[in-house]
Design an enzyme around this catalytic site. Structure first.
Site, PDB file in Angstrom:
ATOM      1  N   ASP A 115      -6.678  -8.042   4.617  1.00 45.93           N
ATOM      2  CA  ASP A 115      -5.643  -9.155   3.962  1.00 45.93           C
ATOM      3  C   ASP A 115      -5.001 -10.402   4.471  1.00 45.93           C
ATOM      4  O   ASP A 115      -4.598 -10.770   3.161  1.00 45.93           O
ATOM      5  CB  ASP A 115      -4.469  -8.719   3.274  1.00 45.93           C
ATOM      6  CG  ASP A 115      -4.872  -6.712   2.197  1.00 45.93           C
ATOM      7  OD1 ASP A 115      -6.464  -7.811   1.736  1.00 45.93           O
ATOM      8  OD2 ASP A 115      -4.807  -5.971   1.882  1.00 45.93           O
ATOM      9  N   SER A 161     -13.676   1.516   3.115  1.00 44.81           N
ATOM     10  CA  SER A 161     -11.703   1.090   1.951  1.00 44.81           C
ATOM     11  C   SER A 161     -11.269   1.702   1.700  1.00 44.81           C
ATOM     12  O   SER A 161     -12.066   3.284   1.729  1.00 44.81           O
ATOM     13  CB  SER A 161     -12.885   0.998   0.553  1.00 44.81           C
ATOM     14  OG  SER A 161     -12.144   0.836  -0.254  1.00 44.81           O
ATOM     15  N   ARG A 216     -13.438  -6.955 -10.599  1.00 42.57           N
ATOM     16  CA  ARG A 216     -13.426  -6.868  -9.426  1.00 42.57           C
ATOM     17  C   ARG A 216     -14.634  -5.618  -9.530  1.00 42.57           C
ATOM     18  O   ARG A 216     -14.631  -4.710 -10.263  1.00 42.57           O
ATOM     19  CB  ARG A 216     -12.373  -6.088  -8.550  1.00 42.57           C
ATOM     20  CG  ARG A 216     -12.309  -7.686  -7.942  1.00 42.57           C
ATOM     21  CD  ARG A 216     -10.142  -7.583  -8.229  1.00 42.57           C
ATOM     22  NE  ARG A 216      -9.875  -6.869  -5.978  1.00 42.57           N
ATOM     23  CZ  ARG A 216      -9.540  -6.297  -6.144  1.00 42.57           C
ATOM     24  NH1 ARG A 216      -8.130  -6.666  -5.891  1.00 42.57           N
ATOM     25  NH2 ARG A 216     -10.130  -6.003  -4.442  1.00 42.57           N
ATOM     26  N   SER A 257       1.142  -1.104   0.262  1.00 42.37           N
ATOM     27  CA  SER A 257       0.224   0.037   0.204  1.00 42.37           C
ATOM     28  C   SER A 257       0.776   1.421   0.293  1.00 42.37           C
ATOM     29  O   SER A 257       0.369   2.669  -0.183  1.00 42.37           O
ATOM     30  CB  SER A 257      -0.608  -0.077   1.549  1.00 42.37           C
ATOM     31  OG  SER A 257      -1.627  -0.963   1.429  1.00 42.37           O
ATOM     32  N   ARG A 292     -12.030 -15.136  -1.973  1.00 47.30           N
ATOM     33  CA  ARG A 292     -11.200 -15.965  -0.816  1.00 47.30           C
ATOM     34  C   ARG A 292     -11.724 -16.449   0.577  1.00 47.30           C
ATOM     35  O   ARG A 292     -11.004 -17.537   1.168  1.00 47.30           O
ATOM     36  CB  ARG A 292     -10.009 -14.611  -0.117  1.00 47.30           C
ATOM     37  CG  ARG A 292      -9.149 -14.037  -0.534  1.00 47.30           C
ATOM     38  CD  ARG A 292      -8.352 -13.111  -0.831  1.00 47.30           C
ATOM     39  NE  ARG A 292      -7.019 -12.842  -1.426  1.00 47.30           N
ATOM     40  CZ  ARG A 292      -6.395 -11.602  -0.735  1.00 47.30           C
ATOM     41  NH1 ARG A 292      -6.864 -10.087   0.007  1.00 47.30           N
ATOM     42  NH2 ARG A 292      -5.449 -11.220  -1.811  1.00 47.30           N
TER      43      ARG A 292
HETATM   44  C1  S3P Z   1      -5.397  -1.658   0.232  1.00 44.10           C
HETATM   45  C2  S3P Z   1      -6.796  -0.979   0.505  1.00 44.10           C
HETATM   46  C3  S3P Z   1      -7.749  -2.367   1.315  1.00 44.10           C
HETATM   47  C4  S3P Z   1      -6.878  -4.074   1.202  1.00 44.10           C
HETATM   48  C5  S3P Z   1      -5.503  -3.497  -0.680  1.00 44.10           C
HETATM   49  C6  S3P Z   1      -4.631  -2.635  -0.482  1.00 44.10           C
HETATM   50  C7  S3P Z   1      -5.388  -0.205  -0.046  1.00 44.10           C
HETATM   51  O1  S3P Z   1      -8.507  -2.685   0.642  1.00 44.10           O
HETATM   52  O2  S3P Z   1      -6.911  -4.722   1.016  1.00 44.10           O
HETATM   53  O3  S3P Z   1      -4.881  -4.927  -0.210  1.00 44.10           O
HETATM   54  O4  S3P Z   1      -3.483  -0.225  -0.398  1.00 44.10           O
HETATM   55  O5  S3P Z   1      -5.625   1.037   0.077  1.00 44.10           O
HETATM   56  P1  S3P Z   1      -9.801  -2.053   0.131  1.00 44.10           P
HETATM   57  O6  S3P Z   1      -9.538  -0.619   0.356  1.00 44.10           O
HETATM   58  O7  S3P Z   1     -10.614  -2.212  -0.781  1.00 44.10           O
HETATM   59  O8  S3P Z   1     -10.707  -2.155   1.750  1.00 44.10           O
END
Ligand code: S3P
Length: 443
Positions: free
Chosen positions: A321, A172, A127, A27, A352
């Protein structure tokens, strides 16, 4: 029948010992490229994740005229072009398997004076993108998806975005970050209300780049038009990659493993809390800061058996995750683990809940799928030939289950491990996992 591509073969049993550093946080690596590209000046990044997802983000900015030097696998020098310096890409921006690239970049592309298309691989094309398209449209952006609300995303030149006050239906960080990036190009204030506690790396890094971001409880706001100033970014090891090793050491008696300089951001730390609730022996040592993020060395010992626990929505958000790895911990624990509030797992790189149920089920685990999680009762695992369904986290989670199986585990369709964890097999071998890779082709 085996799926063509990379497979992992893992011999049963053993324990994990030693000290390792897993690759950089995915991230934070994406955000370093995005903010570095939009900043004035040169951003230096250390600890970058040299995985396919983050490389896709670099390629997308290069295609829009940003010079990104990559002198070493984990070092970047990004020559920022400023908020309004991007150029129209000559062709569609293909971000492969990376949901973070697509959702965050859609936000900033919605504010450009040129048209762009974002596309990806088969998994990413399944997605949901409506979650960003709806609020971006409310801000005045013009985007089109497929009729199913999925990629490719066709983004028209902006004719003037305006800030909105938006309540996210689902917590999110990708949606929040998308809207904050669009908000930089919008008139007035953009405010995002988060029903959970999604990861806050965007807020932290925007501030480090000189942007004023206001956080008031569950609301994050910024004013449009603020310039970003280049910064140095030091990236911790990814707690989501460390998670496979944490679970592995916790389920394998005799293990004693230390994972160095792991990011311990409070919005990412659910895995530690959940494993502690399951009785794991985990210590956070040498807690300190690395740039804008907290880090620690995490020591896990396989000194006592795990037991089942109830894991609800509050903890799931902080470990979203890591839930596939936690399915493995639950299958090796005494008693029953109930995971709920995890609907979002169904729209990740694979479904998942279904893919972990298939893999662990084939190993003999007692597991009932629920719409938003699973009920898993620990017991013996046997050898099996299973699929990763092109999902990196499924591949690595199932590999760790071999530590407690009584026969060989073969996992097919593991190529996408390169999206988040280059060098996974070699690193796992170095601490004692008996794993090797084979590549098969179609005859
Ligand atoms: C992420 C946010 C999460 C996570 C993804 C990375 C990010 O997803 O599952 O692997 O870098 O902002 P969501 O925002 O859909 O929860």
């Amino acid at each position: 029948m085996s799926t063509p591509g990379l497979s992992f073969i893992v011999q049963p049993g053993g324990s994990l010992c030693g000290r390792i550093r897993v690759p950089g946080d995915k991230s934070i690596s994406h955000r370093s490229v995005i903010f570095g590209a939009l900043a004035n000046g040169t951003t230096e990044v250390r600890g970058f994740l040299n995985g396919a997802d983050c490389l896709a983000t670099i390629d997308a900015f290069r295609a829009m005229g940003v010079k990104v030097e990559h002198p070493e696998p984990t070092v970047l020098r990004i020559h920022g072009v400023g908020l309004h310096g991007l150029k129209a890409p000559a062709q569609a921006l293909d971000v492969g398997n990376s949901g973070t690239s697509m959702r965050l970049m859609a936000g900033l592309l919605a504010g450009q004076g040129f048209a762009a298309t974002l596309c990806g691989d088969a998994s990413l094309t399944r997605r949901p993108m409506k979650r960003i398209v709806d609020p971006l449209t409310q801000m005045g952006a013009r985007l089109e998806t497929s009729t199913a609300g999925t990629a490719p995303l066709h983004i028209q030149p902006a004719t003037g975005l305006h800030g909105i006050d938006y309540i996210m239906p689902v917590s999110s960080a990708q949606v929040k970050s998308c809207l904050l990036l669009a908000g930089l190009y919008a008139g007035g204030t953009t405010t995002v209300h988060d029903p959970g506690a999604s990861r806050d790396h965007t807020e932290r890094m925007l501030r480090a780049f000189g942007v004023t971001v206001t956080v008031d409880g569950a609301c994050v706001s910024l004013q449009g038009g603020q310039a970003l100033h280049a910064a140095r970014v030091d990236i911790p090891a990814d707690i989501s990659s460390a998670a496979f090793f944490m679970v592995a050491a916790a389920i394998a008696p005799g293990s004693d493993l230390t994972l160095e300089t792991v990011g311990t951001n409070p919005t990412r730390i659910g895995i530690v809390e959940i494993l502690r609730r399951m009785g794991a022996d985990i210590e956070l040592l040498n807690a300190r800061r690395l740039g804008d993020e907290p880090v620690a060395d995490i020591r896990i010992r396989g000194s006592r058996p795990l037991h089942g626990a109830d894991i609800g929505a509050d903890l799931v958000t902080l470990a979203i995750d890591e839930i596939p790895a936690l399915f493995v911990a639950a299958a090796c624990a005494e008693g029953t683990t109930r995971i709920s509030g995890a609907h979002e797992l169904r729209v990740k790189e694979s479904d998942r809940i279904a893919t972990m149920a298939a893999g662990l089920g084939a190993m003999g685990a007692e597991l009932q799928e629920q719409p938003d999680g699973a009920v898993i009762t620990g017991g013996a695992l046997h050898g099996a030939h299973v699929q990763a369904y092109s999902d990196h986290r499924i591949a690595m989670s199932l590999a760790m289950a071999a530590l407690r199986s009584v026969g060989e585990i073969r996992i097919d369709d593991c190529d996408n491990v390169r999206t988040s964890f280059p060098g996974f097999c070699a690193l796992a071998q170095s601490v004692g996992l008996s794993i090797h890779e084979i590549t098969s082709t179609i005859d």
